[in-house]
Design a protein around this motif. Structure first.
Motif, PDB file in Angstrom:
ATOM      1  N   UNK A 148       0.829  -1.218   0.000  1.00  0.00           N
ATOM      2  CA  UNK A 148       0.000   0.000   0.000  1.00  0.00           C
ATOM      3  C   UNK A 148       0.860   1.263   0.000  1.00  0.00           C
ATOM      4  N   UNK A 149       0.182   2.384  -0.125  1.00  0.00           N
ATOM      5  CA  UNK A 149       0.880   3.667  -0.053  1.00  0.00           C
ATOM      6  C   UNK A 149       1.475   3.868   1.331  1.00  0.00           C
ATOM      7  N   UNK A 150       0.709   3.484   2.357  1.00  0.00           N
ATOM      8  CA  UNK A 150       1.219   3.570   3.724  1.00  0.00           C
ATOM      9  C   UNK A 150       0.424   2.645   4.638  1.00  0.00           C
ATOM     10  N   UNK A 151       1.067   2.177   5.700  1.00  0.00           N
ATOM     11  CA  UNK A 151       0.440   1.317   6.704  1.00  0.00           C
ATOM     12  C   UNK A 151       0.771   1.881   8.080  1.00  0.00           C
ATOM     13  N   UNK A 205      -4.956  -1.174  16.688  1.00  0.00           N
ATOM     14  CA  UNK A 205      -5.511  -1.338  15.348  1.00  0.00           C
ATOM     15  C   UNK A 205      -4.575  -0.808  14.276  1.00  0.00           C
ATOM     16  N   UNK A 206      -5.101  -0.761  13.049  1.00  0.00           N
ATOM     17  CA  UNK A 206      -4.302  -0.339  11.893  1.00  0.00           C
ATOM     18  C   UNK A 206      -5.136   0.562  10.980  1.00  0.00           C
ATOM     19  N   UNK A 207      -4.431   1.363  10.208  1.00  0.00           N
ATOM     20  CA  UNK A 207      -5.017   2.098   9.093  1.00  0.00           C
ATOM     21  C   UNK A 207      -4.124   1.879   7.880  1.00  0.00           C
ATOM     22  N   UNK A 208      -4.726   1.382   6.799  1.00  0.00           N
ATOM     23  CA  UNK A 208      -3.992   1.179   5.552  1.00  0.00           C
ATOM     24  C   UNK A 208      -4.490   2.193   4.532  1.00  0.00           C
ATOM     25  N   UNK A 209      -3.601   2.987   4.012  1.00  0.00           N
ATOM     26  CA  UNK A 209      -3.889   3.883   2.889  1.00  0.00           C
ATOM     27  C   UNK A 209      -3.293   3.231   1.650  1.00  0.00           C
ATOM     28  N   UNK A 210      -4.136   2.675   0.812  1.00  0.00           N
ATOM     29  CA  UNK A 210      -3.628   1.999  -0.376  1.00  0.00           C
ATOM     30  C   UNK A 210      -3.316   2.982  -1.497  1.00  0.00           C
ATOM     31  N   UNK A 211      -4.155   4.012  -1.645  1.00  0.00           N
ATOM     32  CA  UNK A 211      -3.964   4.998  -2.706  1.00  0.00           C
ATOM     33  C   UNK A 211      -4.679   6.273  -2.299  1.00  0.00           C
ATOM     34  N   UNK A 212      -4.363   7.353  -2.972  1.00  0.00           N
ATOM     35  CA  UNK A 212      -5.046   8.617  -2.693  1.00  0.00           C
ATOM     36  C   UNK A 212      -5.246   9.378  -3.999  1.00  0.00           C
ATOM     37  N   UNK A 213      -6.368  10.052  -4.073  1.00  0.00           N
ATOM     38  CA  UNK A 213      -6.687  10.903  -5.222  1.00  0.00           C
ATOM     39  C   UNK A 213      -6.852  12.322  -4.695  1.00  0.00           C
ATOM     40  N   UNK A 237      -2.362  -7.737   8.909  1.00  0.00           N
ATOM     41  CA  UNK A 237      -2.179  -6.535   8.090  1.00  0.00           C
ATOM     42  C   UNK A 237      -2.224  -6.879   6.593  1.00  0.00           C
ATOM     43  N   UNK A 238      -1.797  -8.097   6.238  1.00  0.00           N
ATOM     44  CA  UNK A 238      -1.845  -8.490   4.823  1.00  0.00           C
ATOM     45  C   UNK A 238      -3.289  -8.500   4.321  1.00  0.00           C
ATOM     46  N   UNK A 239      -4.213  -9.005   5.158  1.00  0.00           N
ATOM     47  CA  UNK A 239      -5.626  -9.029   4.763  1.00  0.00           C
ATOM     48  C   UNK A 239      -6.181  -7.617   4.682  1.00  0.00           C
ATOM     49  N   UNK A 290      -7.971  -5.598   1.542  1.00  0.00           N
ATOM     50  CA  UNK A 290      -9.258  -4.905   1.629  1.00  0.00           C
ATOM     51  C   UNK A 290      -9.123  -3.454   1.165  1.00  0.00           C
ATOM     52  N   UNK A 291      -8.018  -2.810   1.542  1.00  0.00           N
ATOM     53  CA  UNK A 291      -7.787  -1.433   1.095  1.00  0.00           C
ATOM     54  C   UNK A 291      -7.602  -1.380  -0.418  1.00  0.00           C
ATOM     55  N   UNK A 292      -6.919  -2.387  -0.983  1.00  0.00           N
ATOM     56  CA  UNK A 292      -6.747  -2.436  -2.431  1.00  0.00           C
ATOM     57  C   UNK A 292      -8.101  -2.622  -3.121  1.00  0.00           C
TER      58      UNK A 292
END
Length: 398
Positions: free
Chosen positions: A10-13, A25-33, A49-51, A55-57
């Motif tokens: 992802x872009x960031x984890x 917990x976690x926050x995954x940012x896969x992409x941003x517009x 985190x892999x799952x 989900x973010x993707x």
């Protein structure tokens, strides 16, 4: 399921911890517009985190396929408690929300498995995050796009829907709504499951009765239906059916059962229900696996349109008018190029994502940008939202 899926970068984890060192917990940012990402917050006992990255993707691909200018994200609050008091739940939400303060203006959250509108309201208020209006009938809208995809697959495969057999994994808000919609167009629901059990009847289950039982008994509705019809929940993906619709959690179809699936097609209400390894097995067996980030896009699309202060019927008509042509184009292009639907859907989503990123980097008219921000935040007067909002959404998604 990491061994059966490609690694997602992802872009960031971001991982968050309590003061005692325990994982919060976690926050995954896969992409941003344009610097913005969106995706739900789920509360679960565990979440690799892999799952969460997968989900973010899926959110990235979902927004990209719809051509809606949000990046994809997903968050998970980790709790090992089966039950907690309302006070403890609120404290947990506040703790997680405090970790999200640095993401103000960058992350738009939503509800997901284990969280509700009250949780989201508290998180957004605590973190100062903009809270998109939730789709009032999110489960219905997700089921709607699943049903529309089933209809289009049936057309492509020259399969009559009347009497068509459908097995549904998960009989919650999405699975229950899907069962009801499919029965209305003549399908037979031959199997359903919940976290309490599963039932099967090749002649078709009484969906109206099941929904009544669910209203009073919740997930135990399958055990109150008819003891002689009970099967193992793990058998639902492999019962004789024309369509299998997974509407529960991720990875229910993997290498252990993909070779036993009997359905002609899998059309998903859940995110990531099929592992990559299983998808290759299904492809070799000529079983169509409809891309989940397309088929279950209804909740996201319903939320976008529902925020425009329009009626439920208007949202349904909008989804039918805007979503069906996209699905028809996807199926036609796959046929013309002799490629799997998944590959073509990924090509479309990737092209849309690249175009939206480039557009997000270009200077936009400040007045138009302000109008968009007002629409997204729900601060535009309702009469103007209803008047101009649908045209804006159509233009953006075209």
């Amino acid at each position: 399921m990491q061994r059966e899926n490609p690694e997602i970068t992802p872009e960031s984890l971001h991982s968050f911890f309590n003061r005692d060192g325990a994982l919060l917990g976690h926050l995954v940012i896969d992409s941003s517009i344009g610097g913005v990402s969106a995706g739900g917050i789920r509360m679960v006992p565990q979440m690799p985190t892999a799952d969460l990255c997968h989900l973010a993707r899926a959110m990235t691909l979902k927004y990209a396929f719809l051509k809606w200018p949000f990046g994809g994200a997903k968050a998970g609050i980790i709790t090992h408690r089966d039950t907690m008091s309302p006070q403890d739940r609120q404290q947990l939400m506040r703790s997680f929300a405090q970790r999200l303060v640095p993401f103000k203006g960058r992350y738009l959250p939503g509800t997901d498995a284990g969280t509700n509108d009250d949780d989201l309201r508290l998180i957004c208020r605590t973190a100062g995050l903009m809270r998109p209006q939730s789709a009032r009938d999110s489960g219905y809208y997700t089921a709607l796009t699943v049903r529309l995809c089933i209809e289009q697959v049936a057309v492509a495969q020259k399969l009559a829907l009347k009497g068509c057999r459908v097995a549904i994994e998960g009989f919650g808000k999405v699975g229950g709504a899907l069962a009801q919609q499919l029965v209305e167009i003549g399908c037979r629901i031959v199997a359903v499951s919940t976290d309490r059990g599963a039932i099967y009847d090749g002649e078709g289950l009484d969906v109206a009765r099941l929904l009544r039982e669910r209203d009073t008994a919740g997930s135990d509705c399958v055990n109150r239906y008819n003891p002689s019809r009970q099967i193992a929940p793990s058998d639902v993906p492999t019962v004789p059916a024309d369509f299998f619709a997974p509407c529960a959690l991720s990875w229910s179809i993997d290498s252990s059962n993909a070779d036993r699936v009997q359905a002609r097609a899998i059309v998903c209400g859940a995110n990531n229900p099929v592992t990559e390894k299983a998808r290759q097995t299904l492809l070799a067996r000529s079983i169509l696996c409809f891309p989940d980030f397309v088929s279950n896009a209804g909740g996201t699309l319903g939320g976008i349109v529902g925020s425009l202060a329009v009626s439920h019927d208007t949202v349904v008509r909008f989804i039918e008018q805007q979503f069906v042509p996209k699905v028809q184009h996807l199926i036609a292009r796959a046929g013309e190029t002799d490629q799997p639907l998944e590959a073509v859907a990924l090509q479309i989503a990737t092209a849309n994502l690249d175009a939206m990123k480039q557009a997000g980097q270009r200077h936009r008219n400040p007045l138009f940008s302000h109008f968009v921000d007002l629409v997204r935040s729900g601060r535009l007067p309702r009469v103007l939202t209803r008047t101009f909002g649908p045209a804006y959404v159509r233009r953006t998604m075209s």
